[in-house]
Design an enzyme around this catalytic site. Structure first.
Site, mmCIF file in Angstrom:
data_model
loop_
_atom_site.group_PDB
_atom_site.id
_atom_site.type_symbol
_atom_site.label_atom_id
_atom_site.label_comp_id
_atom_site.label_asym_id
_atom_site.label_seq_id
_atom_site.Cartn_x
_atom_site.Cartn_y
_atom_site.Cartn_z
ATOM 1 N N GLU A 13 -22.462 0.819 4.108
ATOM 2 C CA GLU A 13 -23.757 0.483 3.536
ATOM 3 C C GLU A 13 -24.860 0.410 4.594
ATOM 4 O O GLU A 13 -25.707 -0.476 4.590
ATOM 5 C CB GLU A 13 -23.671 -0.830 2.755
ATOM 6 C CG GLU A 13 -22.695 -0.778 1.591
ATOM 7 C CD GLU A 13 -22.640 -2.039 0.766
ATOM 8 O OE1 GLU A 13 -22.530 -1.941 -0.460
ATOM 9 O OE2 GLU A 13 -22.697 -3.139 1.360
ATOM 10 N N ARG A 72 -26.286 -13.097 -1.581
ATOM 11 C CA ARG A 72 -25.449 -13.516 -2.704
ATOM 12 C C ARG A 72 -25.213 -15.026 -2.675
ATOM 13 O O ARG A 72 -24.125 -15.508 -2.998
ATOM 14 C CB ARG A 72 -24.117 -12.770 -2.713
ATOM 15 C CG ARG A 72 -24.233 -11.264 -2.592
ATOM 16 C CD ARG A 72 -25.163 -10.651 -3.600
ATOM 17 N NE ARG A 72 -25.269 -9.203 -3.457
ATOM 18 C CZ ARG A 72 -26.168 -8.447 -4.076
ATOM 19 N NH1 ARG A 72 -27.065 -8.995 -4.876
ATOM 20 N NH2 ARG A 72 -26.193 -7.145 -3.892
ATOM 21 N N ARG A 90 -13.433 -5.061 8.393
ATOM 22 C CA ARG A 90 -13.502 -4.928 6.938
ATOM 23 C C ARG A 90 -13.250 -3.492 6.493
ATOM 24 O O ARG A 90 -13.750 -2.541 7.083
ATOM 25 C CB ARG A 90 -14.854 -5.402 6.415
ATOM 26 C CG ARG A 90 -15.082 -6.883 6.598
ATOM 27 C CD ARG A 90 -16.471 -7.303 6.144
ATOM 28 N NE ARG A 90 -16.516 -7.632 4.724
ATOM 29 C CZ ARG A 90 -17.305 -7.044 3.851
ATOM 30 N NH1 ARG A 90 -18.085 -6.040 4.207
ATOM 31 N NH2 ARG A 90 -17.314 -7.421 2.586
ATOM 32 N N GLU A 98 -21.311 -13.637 -7.354
ATOM 33 C CA GLU A 98 -22.240 -12.508 -7.394
ATOM 34 C C GLU A 98 -22.176 -11.769 -8.720
ATOM 35 O O GLU A 98 -23.200 -11.356 -9.268
ATOM 36 C CB GLU A 98 -21.936 -11.544 -6.241
ATOM 37 C CG GLU A 98 -22.784 -10.281 -6.274
ATOM 38 C CD GLU A 98 -22.435 -9.304 -5.165
ATOM 39 O OE1 GLU A 98 -23.018 -8.206 -5.149
ATOM 40 O OE2 GLU A 98 -21.570 -9.632 -4.316
ATOM 41 N N TRP A 119 -24.015 3.930 -7.324
ATOM 42 C CA TRP A 119 -24.676 2.642 -7.536
ATOM 43 C C TRP A 119 -25.131 2.489 -8.982
ATOM 44 O O TRP A 119 -25.712 1.464 -9.340
ATOM 45 C CB TRP A 119 -25.895 2.501 -6.612
ATOM 46 C CG TRP A 119 -25.540 2.292 -5.166
ATOM 47 C CD1 TRP A 119 -24.307 2.055 -4.635
ATOM 48 C CD2 TRP A 119 -26.451 2.290 -4.061
ATOM 49 N NE1 TRP A 119 -24.379 1.909 -3.281
ATOM 50 C CE2 TRP A 119 -25.679 2.053 -2.878
ATOM 51 C CE3 TRP A 119 -27.828 2.470 -3.937
ATOM 52 C CZ2 TRP A 119 -26.261 1.996 -1.616
ATOM 53 C CZ3 TRP A 119 -28.396 2.404 -2.665
ATOM 54 C CH2 TRP A 119 -27.630 2.169 -1.518
ATOM 55 N N ASP A 174 -15.615 -3.728 -6.017
ATOM 56 C CA ASP A 174 -16.480 -4.724 -5.375
ATOM 57 C C ASP A 174 -16.530 -6.022 -6.168
ATOM 58 O O ASP A 174 -17.525 -6.308 -6.828
ATOM 59 C CB ASP A 174 -17.899 -4.165 -5.214
ATOM 60 C CG ASP A 174 -18.796 -5.076 -4.380
ATOM 61 O OD1 ASP A 174 -18.286 -5.984 -3.719
ATOM 62 O OD2 ASP A 174 -20.029 -4.864 -4.397
ATOM 63 N N ASN A 196 -23.447 -8.482 7.217
ATOM 64 C CA ASN A 196 -24.575 -7.637 7.624
ATOM 65 C C ASN A 196 -25.266 -8.368 8.774
ATOM 66 O O ASN A 196 -26.331 -8.962 8.628
ATOM 67 C CB ASN A 196 -25.538 -7.418 6.452
ATOM 68 C CG ASN A 196 -24.872 -6.663 5.317
ATOM 69 O OD1 ASN A 196 -24.146 -5.702 5.529
ATOM 70 N ND2 ASN A 196 -25.111 -7.107 4.087
ATOM 71 N N ARG A 235 -15.271 5.881 -5.937
ATOM 72 C CA ARG A 235 -15.381 4.817 -4.933
ATOM 73 C C ARG A 235 -14.088 4.024 -4.818
ATOM 74 O O ARG A 235 -13.762 3.495 -3.745
ATOM 75 C CB ARG A 235 -16.543 3.914 -5.319
ATOM 76 C CG ARG A 235 -16.839 2.792 -4.353
ATOM 77 C CD ARG A 235 -18.215 2.235 -4.658
ATOM 78 N NE ARG A 235 -18.347 0.845 -4.282
ATOM 79 C CZ ARG A 235 -19.423 0.114 -4.535
ATOM 80 N NH1 ARG A 235 -20.454 0.647 -5.164
ATOM 81 N NH2 ARG A 235 -19.474 -1.142 -4.169
#
Length: 581
Positions: free
Chosen positions: A169, A39, A202, A270, A407, A242, A88, A213
């Site tokens: 994720e 991002r 997190r 993003e 998604w 998100d 990540n 979600r």
């Protein structure tokens, strides 16, 4: 008017607890060791790991000067910490060579009051093949982390701590071993405790098993309140989905009474136009703090994190005006009472001109920009109807094979012949796709719960977030929901076109390089606003079965052409305008 009166009563009835600043004011870089940025829209990472020596050689001069400038800017903006790498995280970040390189960055940033932190991969002991497991209750794993902490603090005595994305994720975490978030976070916290380090754990977790979600972070963490070590902080995104252009406050902020928390904002755009579109985010963050203070104190909110919008572009953020968001983040982290107008004026005067003929119109442009983005992308509480993967353009029809239900845009907009929007109430609403509410409203305290639950008192800018409203639902201005939707998209397109004119009038006050660079972006933003408007209204019109209002402009594009159009990532990050069909 009725909603303004309602909010006034709420505010007068609540005691506000203001924090003049936060102890932790951190940038989160989503930068990878290979130089890419997740991002990221301003080039490659500023952390040139391949150029930083792991031995006693000095940092290359060009890098040292760049990092000194980075430290100076952050010090000026009131930021006191930086997480150098992506949540990540790669296990290699904890190798001895990478830690020695990290120490060199820490040495440069220390004089500017900036502590360094690292995102860690929870499975690092196993991934680095030093322990056979990453089970947080395993004694060998605990010893590995204790030794690693000792190694880190020998190199970096003021190291801040770890940021952890676990069991989210696809990232590894304690649940891989039948353990809990508490087990994982507290194990790491124990390793860092002797040195004063913290663990930022997190809360961005959501299951592939389905369900709303927006409910899942609350459901995941509410039963752990009070069980985390005192050097563990739960890092929660400002909204429950998100980083959408508009979201309500995550209910988890109201629920955790015995646990330290920090809010995670996304400075990088993003979902608000990357480095192309101008979207001043201070008003969004003001909404967060203002809503939070309506019904809760912030004694457990100890920090603010912002996902950085910084790259190796000459001007740091590619879009010159996006620098205002870096500035606004630091400003609000130090003073949550600062107004968006104050922040915008300060930024413009510091970076462009103090001439009021420039400052006044450009302040208004910045203040209007976030609402314009919401208007032409996802008004009235619509959310997550972006193109898959890069999240730049509109694809409310996006439905690739094999993707998880949550998604997909249709999971969120739920358009049918009856209406539009996600029913998050505690009751049923008309909907062909199933009419039971997810009771997300039940996670909010009063008076928010009742306000959101009732379609008549729900703020209309969140209407379709909490309700599946019929196409002919009458809104406060007397118009139907469908007509309001059309007019709001139209307003966003007009506003984006006005931004071009405002910038053209600013030409005498801006150097030619920045003027031309920004002009291309404003022109592209206006074009893409039209793209968003046509794509969404033409798609939703299939369900509403209603014509556009007579005074709403005819679409410039055809739905089938837009549905067949594929935007390539290299086109969208570049400044020149992309050609739509």
């Amino acid at each position: 008017m009725r909603k303004l009166l309602f909010l006034a009563l709420v505010l007068s009835a609540c005691q506000l607890v203001w924090a003049e600043d936060f102890e932790l004011r951190l940038l989160n870089h989503w930068d990878n060791p290979n130089g890419t940025i997740e991002r990221g829209y301003a080039g490659r990472s500023i952390w040139k790991w391949e150029e930083i020596p792991a031995n006693k050689k000095k940092m290359p001069k060009a890098l040292r000067l760049r990092y000194e400038e980075y430290g100076r800017i952050n010090q000026e903006y009131g930021i006191n910490g930086t997480v150098l790498n992506n949540v990540n995280a790669k296990p290699m970040m904890l190798t001895s060579d990478m830690l020695k390189k990290t120490a060199k960055i820490a040495d440069i940033l220390r004089p500017y009051g900036i502590k360094v932190y690292l995102s860690i991969n929870f499975a690092s002991p196993k991934a680095l093949e030093e322990v056979e497991t990453a089970d947080p209750l395993n004694a060998d794993v605990q010893e590995w982390w204790a030794k690693k902490a000792k190694e880190i603090y020998k190199l970096i005595p003021d190291f801040g701590g770890f940021l952890v994305k676990a069991n989210s994720e696809g990232e590894p975490g304690p649940m891989d071993y039948g353990r809990t978030h508490v087990d994982g976070a507290n194990m790491l916290a124990k390793a860092l405790k002797p040195y004063g380090g913290i663990v930022m754990w997190r809360a961005f977790v959501y299951s592939a098993k389905g369900g709303d979600r927006a409910n899942q972070a609350y459901e995941e963490f509410i039963n752990f309140d009070g069980q985390f070590a005192d050097n563990v902080i739960i890092q929660i995104k400002n909204g429950p989905i998100d980083f959408q252009p508009r979201e309500p406050v995550s209910p988890l902020f109201f629920a955790l009474k015995k646990t330290k928390m920090m809010v995670e904002f996304q400075i990088t755009q993003e979902y608000t136009g990357g480095s192309i579109q101008t979207c001043f985010l201070a008003p969004m963050w003001r909404e967060f703090f203002d809503t939070l203070d309506m019904v809760a104190d912030r004694q457990k909110l100890v920090g603010v994190a912002g996902v950085a919008n910084i790259g190796d572009a000459d001007n740091w953020t590619a879009n010159d005006l996006a620098m205002a968001n870096w500035y606004a983040f630091g400003r609000l982290a130090n003073d949550t009472k600062a107004s968006s107008k104050e922040i915008a004026e300060e930024f413009l005067k510091k970076n462009y001109s103090t001439d009021e003929r420039f400052v006044r119109p450009m302040t208004q442009l910045l203040l209007k920009s976030r609402e314009a983005v919401v208007d032409y992308m996802m008004p009235l509480g619509l959310h997550h109807i972006f193109a898959g993967g890069h999240h730049y353009g509109p694809e409310p029809w996006c439905d690739p094979k094999g993707w998880r239900e949550d998604w997909l845009p249709k999971f969120y907009h739920r358009a049918d012949t009856i209406g539009l929007g996600f029913n998050r109430t505690d009751h049923t609403e008309p909907c062909l796709a199933g009419n039971e509410g997810s009771n997300n409203v039940g996670q909010y305290p009063e008076p928010l719960r009742s306000m959101y639950n009732n379609i008549k008192t729900c703020p209309e800018n969140l209407l379709l977030w909490f309700h599946h409203a019929s196409w002919d639902y009458t809104m406060s201005n007397g118009l139907s929901m469908w007509d309001n939707l059309c007019y709001t998209y139209d307003r966003g397109v007009r506003q984006a076109a006005e931004f071009v004119k405002t910038w053209e009038a600013a030409k005498p006050y801006v150097d030619s390089t920045r003027y031309e660079r920004q002009l291309k972006r404003f022109q592209r933003q206006a074009r893409d606003a039209q793209w968003w408007r046509d794509a969404c209204l033409l798609y939703f019109q299939q369900f509403s079965g209603q014509p556009l209002p007579p005074d709403s402009p005819a679409p410039q594009f055809k739905l089938q052409d837009l549905m067949n159009y594929t935007l390539h990532i290299d086109n969208y990050t570049a400044a020149p305008m992309d050609k739509l069909p």
